[in-house]
Each structure stands twice: as C-alpha cells, then as structure tokens.
Design an enzyme around this catalytic site. Structure first.
Site, short mmCIF file in Angstrom:
data_model
loop_
_atom_site.label_atom_id
_atom_site.label_comp_id
_atom_site.label_asym_id
_atom_site.label_seq_id
_atom_site.Cartn_x
_atom_site.Cartn_y
_atom_site.Cartn_z
N ASP A 475 0.87 -1.11 0.03
CA ASP A 475 0.11 -0.09 0.22
C ASP A 475 0.72 1.28 0.15
O ASP A 475 2.11 1.07 0.37
CB ASP A 475 -0.92 0.04 1.26
CG ASP A 475 -2.07 0.60 1.21
OD1 ASP A 475 -2.36 1.51 0.19
OD2 ASP A 475 -2.93 0.49 1.83
N ASP A 545 -10.55 2.08 -3.05
CA ASP A 545 -11.10 2.06 -1.91
C ASP A 545 -12.68 2.28 -1.80
O ASP A 545 -13.23 1.75 -0.67
CB ASP A 545 -10.50 3.20 -0.71
CG ASP A 545 -9.23 2.70 -0.37
OD1 ASP A 545 -8.84 1.76 -0.55
OD2 ASP A 545 -8.48 3.52 0.38
C1 DGJ Z 1 -5.91 1.83 1.93
C2 DGJ Z 1 -6.37 0.68 1.33
O1 DGJ Z 1 -6.70 1.07 0.18
C3 DGJ Z 1 -7.17 0.06 2.12
O2 DGJ Z 1 -7.62 -1.22 1.33
C4 DGJ Z 1 -6.61 -0.53 3.41
O3 DGJ Z 1 -5.39 -1.43 3.01
C5 DGJ Z 1 -5.99 0.55 3.95
N1 DGJ Z 1 -5.25 1.56 3.33
C6 DGJ Z 1 -5.15 0.20 5.49
O4 DGJ Z 1 -4.78 1.15 6.09
#
Ligand code: DGJ
Length: 725
Positions: A475, A545
């Site tokens: 991430d 997200d």
């Molecule tokens: C952003 C990601 O896109 C989410 O899926 C998740 O992993 C969060 N970060 C975790 O902090």
C-alpha cells in the site's frame, strides 16, 4: 516490420493493422508523417510537400520559407523556428536553452532492449526496435529516439535517451517519452480522472485551440489522473472510428498534453512531469526517459481495449502470474479495521473457508502498536498484544484451516511514532528548516536515498522469508508534499521525484525477484498508483477504496479501457457501504465484483445464514467463470438506456459470461433486451434457462432483461458453447 527507404528518408513501422511513418529530410530534421491504419503499397513521400500553412515565423537554415512550425515534428525542440510546445527542454552551462538536434544515424535491432532502471514492456519474438540518433553539434549531446514495434499485438512503445558526449554538464528540464502530431483538431480528448474513491472516470472533451494538460504532481501517478490520454474522431464510438492513445509506463509525476495550434494541427505528448523537475546530466552520462505505449485503433474503444489488454497480459505483467487465475480472498480491512483480535480473525478465516474463499489477507494493524493511523509505519514486526503467540502461530492456524495467507505492508511510509523514525530522523522526505506535513499521520520515506532502499530490501526480505506468505498487499497512502532529500546535493534536489521512482523500482525489482512465488497486489489508497509501471512488478492492483457496487461501475469501466480484468481487484463489501452509505443487493455486489479479481471485504463470520448461503453460491459461480473473466476476452456492451445501466461480457472458447446492472428502476418501463457482441455468429450457445440460441441471434436480438421494481438490480448469464445439432 520496420523499414527505412534511403531515397525518400522515410521510416515505416508497419504493424498488423497500423502504420507509423517518419521522414528525415536533407537538413536532417525528423518529421512525423502519419499514424493510423496500415498502409501496404507505397510510402507517402508527398505529405510534407503538400502541407500548406502560413506562418509568421523565421526561416530555418536561411532557406526561404523553410519553417519548422509549419511542419509536423517528430520530437520538437523549442525556440527555433517552431514555437509550439516542445518535447524536451535543456539548459546549458551558458544559461541558454536553444538546441538543434539533427539526424545522424539509425539502427534496426531485433528484439527490445530493456530500459535501465525503469519498467518497460518485455520483448516478444515478433518485436523489432528502431533507434534513431540525433546530435547537437554545438553542445555535444546525442538524443536517441527508440521505437519498438510489437507487430502482432499492433502496438508501439517509445522512449528517449540523452547522452552527454561533451565536457560540460547539461540540465534536463523535460524529456518526453513520446510526441505525435495529428493533422486536424476535429477530435475529442478522452482521459481518465477522478479522486480518491472515485478513480478513472471516463471524460470526453471536444478540442479547441487550447493547451490541455492531464497530469500528476503528487509523487505518484495519482487518483486524480491516470497516465493515459486518447484522441478520438468526433464520431468515434465503442466500435467505430479512429482512436489514438498513449499510456506511460511510470508511477510518478507525469504529464500528458495536447496542444491545438493556430493552424489546427494537434501535438499529443506524454512523459515525466516537467514541474519541479530538473536533472544534471554530467559528461559521459545518459538519461533514460520512461516508456510510453502507443495504441491506435481504427474501430473505436473496443479494439483499443483489446490491444492494451493483450499487450499488458502478454508483455507487461510478471510472467509467472500473467495467465494464472487469482485466488478468491477475504480481507480483514472493512471487516475489522484496526481492531484485530486473533480469535475473531480465525473465526472469519474459518467461515470464509466454509464458503469457498481461498486466501486470507491480514490488512493494516498487525505490526508495531498500530491501533489507528498515528503510529508504527516502519516497524515491521508483529504486535504481540494482538498476536501473543506470534505471527507464525497465527499463519499456521490459517494454513490449517486450508487458506493461503496474505499480509499488508506500506513500506514507503514512516510514522513519527516508530522506532525507525527515532533511529533515522533524516530518512523521510523533507526540506530542512521547513515544516513537514502529516497526511494520515505519516511521512514518506526518502527512497531517493540508497541507504533507505537497502534498508527496505533487507527488512522486507527478512519479513517475507520468515513467514509463510503467499500474497502481499503493498500500500501507499499519501501524496508527497514539501519534497526534498537529505541524501541529495542542492543541485540534485530537482531530481528528487524521479530519483524516488528509480529507488522504488529498484526495491520492487529486488524484492519481487527474490520472492517470485508471492502474489503482489499494488495499492495506493485504492487506485492512486494503478499504472503500467507498477503493473510490471505487481500483477494486480486494488482498483479503488470505494467498494460500493454502483460507484464501482464507472471506476471499473474506466479502468477496463486499458487494464485487463486480471489486474483489477474487485470485492464484495457489506451494506450500508462504508464509503457512501448506499445499500445495494448482495447479488449486484457480487456481479460487479466478478468483473475482476474477486473477493470479500466484510466479516463473513457475522452474517445471517441466508447471506452465507448466497455468498457460497456466489463463490461457486465465480469459480465457474474465473478463467473466462481472467483469461478470456472482455467487451463493454451497449445498454438499452444509457447512463442508467452498465453491461459487459467475457468470453472464451467454452462460455460467455454476461453481466448487466441497472441503477434505477423506472416506472412503466417496457421490457428491454441486451445485445451481445464478439460471439461466433454460427456458434450455438446454451442459455441458463435451457434454451439454445445461435451467436448471430444473440448479437441481433440479445437477451431479455427482467423488468423489475427495484433499484440497483443486476443479472448475470452464463452461456455455454455447445455443439451444433
Ligand atoms: C488503504 C487501502 O486502500 C485499504 O484497502 C486499506 O488497506 C487501508 N489503506 C489500510 O490502511
């Protein structure tokens, strides 16, 4: 095939359906003649002569009426007799910025040389590379333009290299990867834009006499704009018309520009962003630009999509995973967020296994003492409060349940409250003496610093070695602000953004080479870095997200334009949806998530039995269609009522999977049909209701869509290809 004709000075890159022509003239200037449908018979040596454009500009080389601004340049300079937008800009020791590159030589190479330090498409057996070298005699610099033709895939990749063969350093202010001039501005600009949780929405704008700029200055390719632009004939549609497009194999700041000039011609370019960029090119050194992928389609967006999908699946994704079906996963994020309790996680894993899930992903919150976003990034050791018997123990139990194990990391970040920060106060990006802004409570590690890169390679290698890990979600959750590096000299500070990317690519190359069996998923707060650069190392990306099924329709449609379904994560989450509060039926959430790499972002252990049964059936359904979705061919379908529905189709030799989602119910709505496409007209298909139809019927009449009094309704059909009686 790539050819050069001595008599006319014309280069011809001839793909399966596309031709690309350039011409060098007696003055050794290089001009762009044509990019479009394949020409077989003759070289268009009359094009330049026939261009008639008046220009209030100086004559070049003192030749009367020889004005570069009137002519289509292949890789234009700025400041000579062409004052349009240049493809590059240099500043010399004496402070001036005027250059004059002329053709010196060229070579046609079998295959495709890799780009040093940068991701690029891998070579195929049918590719050839043309390298054209130009030289500025006054400043002693070589400029090489590289073109690789993938004949069968019918795409061209391009990049540029500058070599300083003189005695003085030169500052590079801009070095685009590709520039093309089209003769008319009667076109629309198409690009993919949005924001966090609203990525890759298709935008289409008619051109007028303006300068257009699609860009990122955020340190990553960004949620805001994908590094992609297309120019389309005004009448072009999904299936008709010319489309010219460029996609940059780069994950940092980029710019894609379209400049409509006063005589109506259009200059279309893509490359690294020139804002806040500068590079000191020392004598004897070479600078390599990122690679651009150029795709032309004569038949609208559908053909464009097919060319990108094929090229990326065959030549960009890591070979090991490019054609490998992806596991159905459950991810702990929306199920638990930071509230990770071993027992509850194991219950989630067991329930998921019972329903048919294959991979358990432990998302954020498992390390350091991270109970919220304020701490621990950089401390990649397990939180013993949450996992008192260690992570090995937890993983063993997951494996005993029968699931693969995946883990979340955000390696490029550092929390102020972390051991790493306390030990290395100078390792994050910053401008000494200026405030560093927090974003999500975190700073960005300085990947322009080799020491930091080495530390990351070592730490991640240890982590992935120590534990039995099958999947890693990598991430990256903030834009870069107040950028500067403690490891760079003052004259190198403008190099920061690109050095960061080179550092990141070095880390990614080392780690992914060392762990070839781990399936890496790229993520940057969802699709903030969904680009071909990351795709070279990581075969899949978390698309957004936003897990709401209706929001995902536009996001996935935009993404599908260039990136194949096998690279696109799509999960079912609970309702009301956590991002926008919408309540959609489970069936629709399933249908939408089955457009990519399928999974769940919800607590499957705490749902009513009837939902469990529906999910079990959903997973069984996806297993039946997985290979068609991930390895088959994808089509967007025209829907009967535009803007109120989306439909798409995947097909292979065995079956056709058709999905339809209607956003709002309409009163007194007559029954409608969904016409299919791409089928074998003479092929016979078995419908889910047991009836059989020929491909030509399905493409002419389509399938009957239910008439329902319900918002967010969806239908999915699996049509089996059967033998004709
Ligand atoms: C952003 C990601 O896109 C989410 O899926 C998740 O992993 C969060 N970060 C975790 O902090």
């Amino acid at each position: 095939m790539i050819t050069f004709d001595e008599a006319t000075g014309i280069f011809h890159l001839q793909g399966k359906q596309t031709s690309y022509f350039m011409q060098k003239n007696e003055q050794n200037h290089l001009f762009h003649l044509y990019w479009g449908s394949r020409l077989a018979k003759r070289l268009p040596d009359y094009v330049l002569k026939e261009i008639k454009r008046a220009s209030y500009i100086a004559d070049t080389d003192h030749i009367k009426e020889y004005k570069l601004e009137r002519l289509p340049q292949e890789y234009p300079a700025f400041g000579n007799s062409d004052l349009r937008k240049p493809a590059y800009q240099l500043t010399f020791q004496n402070g001036t910025q005027i250059s004059d590159f002329r053709y010196v030589t060229h070579e046609i190479i079998q295959g495709k040389p890799a780009l040093k330090g940068l991701p690029s498409l891998r070579e195929s057996i049918d590719c050839e590379t043309l390298k054209i070298t130009l030289h500025d005699a006054y400043q002693q610099i070589n400029l090489s333009l590289f073109y690789t033709l993938f004949e069968e895939a019918d795409i061209i990749t391009r990049h540029s290299e500058l070599e300083n063969v003189g005695d003085d350093p030169v500052e590079i202010n801009q070095l685009n990867s590709a520039c093309v001039e089209l003769p008319t501005s009667d076109l629309d600009l198409l690009h993919l834009s949005g924001s966090w949780a609203r990525e890759t929405h298709i935008q289409r704008t008619p051109l007028s006499q303006l300068n257009y700029r699609v860009e990122s200055t955020r340190g990553s390719s960004s949620h805001e704009h994908n590094p992609f632009i297309a120019l389309m004939e005004k009448e072009a549609t999904e299936t008709n018309g010319d489309v010219y497009s460029m996609n940059l194999v780069y994950s940092g700041n980029f710019e894609a520009t379209v400049d409509v000039e006063m005589q109506d011609a259009v200059r279309m370019q893509i490359g690294m962003n020139s804002t806040l960029f500068g590079w000191q090119l020392q004598p004897g050194k070479t600078f390599v630009s990122p690679e651009a992928v150029l795709v032309y389609s004569q038949h609208g967006l559908q053909e464009l999509t097919h060319k990108y999908h094929q090229a990326y699946q065959n030549y960009l994704l890591p070979k090991k995973f490019a054609k490998k079906e992806r596991p159905i996963l459950v991810n702990s994020w929306e199920a638990c967020y930071f509230d990770l309790k071993e027992e509850a996680l194991l219950e989630l894993a067991q329930s998921s296994k019972d329903l048919g899930v294959e991979l358990f992903v432990l998302d954020d919150g498992w390390f350091g003492h991270r109970d919220d976003t304020s701490s621990s990034l950089g401390d990649w050791f397990v939180d013993s409060q949450k996992f008192p018997q260690g992570l090995e123990h937890f993983i063993t139990q997951i494996k005993q349940i029968g699931l693969d194990f995946g883990i979340w990391v955000e390696p490029e970040m550092i929390s102020e409250d972390s051991n790493l920060y306390r030990q290395h106060l100078d390792w994050c990006i910053e401008v000494p003496g200026r405030l560093k802004s927090y974003s999500r409570g975190q700073f960005v590690l300085d990947l322009a610093n080799t020491e930091v890169q080495n530390y990351l390679i070592e730490t991640l290698s240890e982590l992935f070695q120590r534990y039995d890990i099958d999947y890693v979600k990598w991430d990256m959750n903030r834009s870069m602000t107040e950028t500067g590096s403690n490891a760079l000299t003052s004259s190198q500070q403008k190099e920061f953004y690109h050095r960061y990317m080179l550092g990141l690519y070095r880390v990614l190359a080392k780690v992914t080479e060392q762990f070839p069996d781990i399936l890496f998923e790229n993520c940057a707060g969802g699709g903030g870095r969904f680009d071909p650069g990351m795709m070279y190392y990581m075969p899949q990306t978390w698309t957004s997200d936003d897990t709401d099924a209706i929001e995902r329709l536009a996001i996935q449609e935009g993404t599908s334009l260039i990136y194949p379904a096998i690279s696109m994560g799509a999960h079912v989450s609970q309702v009301p949806n956590h991002q926008i509060g919408r309540v959609t039926p489970l069936n629709t959430r399933g249908v939408v998530a089955m457009q990519g790499n399928f999974g769940y972002e919800m607590d499957l252990s705490k749902i009513p039995l009837e939902e469990k049964l529906e999910i079990k059936a959903q997973i069984e359904q996806f297993k039946k269609i997985r290979s068609t979705v991930q390895l088959g061919t994808f089509y967007r379908l025209a829907v009967p009522v535009k803007d109120n529905a989306k439909a798409w189709l995947f097909l292979d030799e065995q079956q056709v999977v058709v999905s339809y989602v209607q956003i709002h119910a309409k009163p007194n709505s007559p029954s409608k049909r969904l016409k299919l496409t791409g089928l074998n007209p003479e092929g016979l298909y078995l419908l889910p209701n047991g009836e059989k139809r020929y491909g030509d019927e399905l493409m002419a009449f389509g399938l009957a869509i239910d008439t329902v009094k319900q918002d967010f309704y969806s239908q999915q059909w699996i049509l089996q290809k059967v033998e004709d009686e």
